[in-house]
Scaffold this active site. Structure first.
Site, PDB file in Angstrom:
ATOM      1  N   GLU A 121       0.849  -1.194   0.000  1.00 55.18           N
ATOM      2  CA  GLU A 121       0.000   0.000   0.000  1.00 55.18           C
ATOM      3  C   GLU A 121       0.886   1.246   0.000  1.00 55.18           C
ATOM      4  O   GLU A 121       1.888   1.306   0.718  1.00 55.18           O
ATOM      5  CB  GLU A 121      -0.887  -0.001   1.248  1.00 55.18           C
ATOM      6  CG  GLU A 121      -1.746   1.246   1.410  1.00 55.18           C
ATOM      7  CD  GLU A 121      -2.474   1.299   2.749  1.00 55.18           C
ATOM      8  OE1 GLU A 121      -3.347   2.163   2.905  1.00 55.18           O
ATOM      9  OE2 GLU A 121      -2.160   0.473   3.640  1.00 55.18           O
ATOM     10  N   LYS A 171      -9.608   2.682  -2.647  1.00 56.24           N
ATOM     11  CA  LYS A 171     -10.046   2.143  -1.361  1.00 56.24           C
ATOM     12  C   LYS A 171     -11.417   2.691  -1.003  1.00 56.24           C
ATOM     13  O   LYS A 171     -11.656   3.901  -1.056  1.00 56.24           O
ATOM     14  CB  LYS A 171      -9.026   2.496  -0.277  1.00 56.24           C
ATOM     15  CG  LYS A 171      -9.335   1.891   1.084  1.00 56.24           C
ATOM     16  CD  LYS A 171      -8.241   2.234   2.092  1.00 56.24           C
ATOM     17  CE  LYS A 171      -8.521   1.619   3.458  1.00 56.24           C
ATOM     18  NZ  LYS A 171      -7.484   1.968   4.441  1.00 56.24           N
ATOM     19  N   CYS A 223      -5.514  -2.629   2.806  1.00 51.50           N
ATOM     20  CA  CYS A 223      -5.268  -2.627   4.244  1.00 51.50           C
ATOM     21  C   CYS A 223      -6.447  -3.184   5.020  1.00 51.50           C
ATOM     22  O   CYS A 223      -6.863  -4.322   4.800  1.00 51.50           O
ATOM     23  CB  CYS A 223      -4.885  -1.216   4.709  1.00 51.50           C
ATOM     24  SG  CYS A 223      -3.992  -1.203   6.293  1.00 51.50           S
TER      25      CYS A 223
END
Length: 509
Positions: free
Chosen positions: A259, A335, A388
């Site tokens: 990430e 995300k 994540c």
């Protein structure tokens, strides 16, 4: 002792119960503490006492299980670590409401009836964990089912009942133990035997990954959070990534970076001043120089959003890009499930005015993407992307209308302390089992891993070490029931348990 100190014992029992999560994995203590908590609820004389017992159990459970957030808090806000522990307690004060609601509902249905209480509490726990996964944006870190990962075939049942449903099996073991302690053999023996049989039934050997599966490389550069964004560290960090990526083998590979692996922007449409002297063409040329013909690179990077005139940045996205060896960007995922007070500041004008903008530094917030998405990577198959902590949300990690062949979970666990990364890995393993899909994890400091569709870790790089994984991509399985229907299945199990508890109670009258 329970009669004299029910609330203190509930708090201590909750704290000890959290030792069943990674990295300690002391699951027998979790079972024993759940049994003790059921005993406390059995003696509760009022709804208030039941709710308070559940709330204190939850408070201890979350304070211990989420202690790593104190370390994360110091990185994000540059504040003293002791203030991070205050944040852990404040968050736990809220999260403890969910076990309290489970306790209240279980006690109300099962008061005075040991078996009814156990069954009702198991059903209520499923419901309240599901609520915790979405209410107020949701924070479902460490679902109780994660304790079951070392327990034989029990985690495999998440293919049908999801990770929330696994909690019912833990309550079966705990309830059976408690009923046997009460010498109620008839009620206690069946659930404890079921639990023991599933827990002691060994999982089959993982076997070899077929030789025709694509080759992959997972990179973990061991770049600490304190070094990631400091001026002057860009070249040094890129050098670490490059050294772990280069190889002599010319066979095409799919390469995974973590990430926000690089601070540079990869898209070409921004005003020149936003590139800080490193235009995207140069950055993509550098990345392509690390790749062989036929390779693809999937990496985390940031994307900016601009006003209607295209002159001023007003937002950002935490994105994952796919790029081929010819410098072409093949697709992007943004995300969706952002971290409140980390990636965006709720009520920013108000909270900034009282000095809390340090929790989410910057002039603007990250913007959420549309949700789970699959990208077609040609010969490497379709990848589902979850950035994540998005991977912790059971039933929300895959686009069911475009099922991928595997999930990539680029993460930044560098600020998760020593307990956060193994807990994060455990939850990624649960997603692999539920969805019947391999999960690939690449993080800056660990734990990077290749997880097969049975939740088995095939290879990993430990925390605080630089390394790479060269492997073949594990195969996907046919979509199991949970992958097709999602959380309607554990909620259906919860309904069955609650109706069964009510039926047993009515029959006993």
């Amino acid at each position: 002792m329970i009669a004299r100190h029910p609330f203190g014992i509930a708090f201590v029992a909750g704290g000890i119960s959290a030792t069943g999560f990674a990295p300690l994995n002391l699951w027998p203590l979790t079972i024993a503490m759940l049994a003790l908590w059921i005993a406390i609820l059995m003696q509760a004389q009022s709804r208030k006492a039941a709710f308070l017992s559940g709330w204190l159990f939850g408070l201890g459970h979350f304070v211990v299980g989420l202690n790593w957030i104190a370390k994360a808090f110091t990185f994000q806000a540059a504040m003293p670590e002791w203030l991070g522990y205050v944040a852990v307690v404040l968050l736990s004060l809220y999260l403890a409401v969910f076990p309290a609601l489970a306790a209240l509902g279980g006690w109300w249905i099962g008061r005075g009836r040991p078996l009814v209480l156990t069954v009702a509490l198991a059903g209520m726990w499923i419901v309240t964990e599901w609520l915790r996964s979405w209410l107020f944006s949701g924070f479902i870190w460490n679902p109780l089912g994660a304790v079951a990962l070392p327990l034989g075939r029990i985690p495999d049942l998440s293919m049908v009942i999801g990770s929330y449903g696994l909690s019912a099996l833990l309550f079966a073991g705990a309830g059976g133990l408690w009923l046997l302690c009460r010498k109620d053999w008839r009620a206690g023996l069946p659930p404890i035997l079921l639990f023991a049989a599933l827990a002691l039934w060994p999982r089959p050997d993982a076997g070899l990954i077929p030789a025709d599966q694509p080759l992959i490389t997972v990179v973990q550069p061991n770049i600490g959070q304190q070094d990631k964004w400091q001026a002057g560290y860009e070249d040094q960090n890129l050098t670490k990534l490059a050294q772990l990526t280069l190889r002599a083998d010319d066979r095409p590979r799919l390469i995974f970076w973590p990430e926000a692996a690089i601070p540079d922007y990869l898209e070409s449409s921004y005003p020149a001043r936003y590139y800080y002297g490193r235009p995207p063409e140069l950055v993509r040329r550098q990345l392509a120089s690390l790749m062989k013909p036929g390779d693809m690179l999937v990496l985390g990077a940031l994307k900016l959003e601009f006003d209607e005139a295209g002159a001023r940045a007003i937002g950002a996205r935490n994105s994952v890009f796919a790029m081929d060896a010819r410098r072409n960007l093949l697709g992007r995922y943004d995300k969706s499930h952002l971290v409140p007070y980390g990636e965006y500041l709720p009520m920013r004008p108000l909270l900034s005015a009282i000095g809390l903008s340090r929790l989410a530094p910057g002039d603007f917030d990250f913007w959420p993407g549309p949700g789970a998405r699959s990208l077609d990577l040609g010969p490497f198959g379709k990848v589902g992307l979850q950035v994540c902590y998005e991977i912790i949300f059971s039933g929300q990690v895959v686009d069911r209308s475009n099922r991928p062949d595997f999930i990539f979970n680029p993460s930044n666990d560098a600020w998760f302390g020593s307990w956060g990364p193994p807990q994060h890995l455990a939850q990624a393993r649960l997603r692999a089992i539920e969805e019947g899909l391999p999960v690939i994890r690449s993080t800056p400091t660990g734990i990077s891993a290749v997880i097969d569709a049975n939740g088995t870790v095939r290879a990993s790089v430990p925390m605080a070490q630089a390394g790479r994984i060269d492997s073949r991509l594990p195969q996907a399985k046919a979509a199991p029931l949970f992958a097709r229907y999602g959380n309607i299945l554990p909620l259906g199990l919860a309904l069955i348990l609650l109706l069964s508890a009510i039926a047993i109670r009515l029959r006993a009258r």
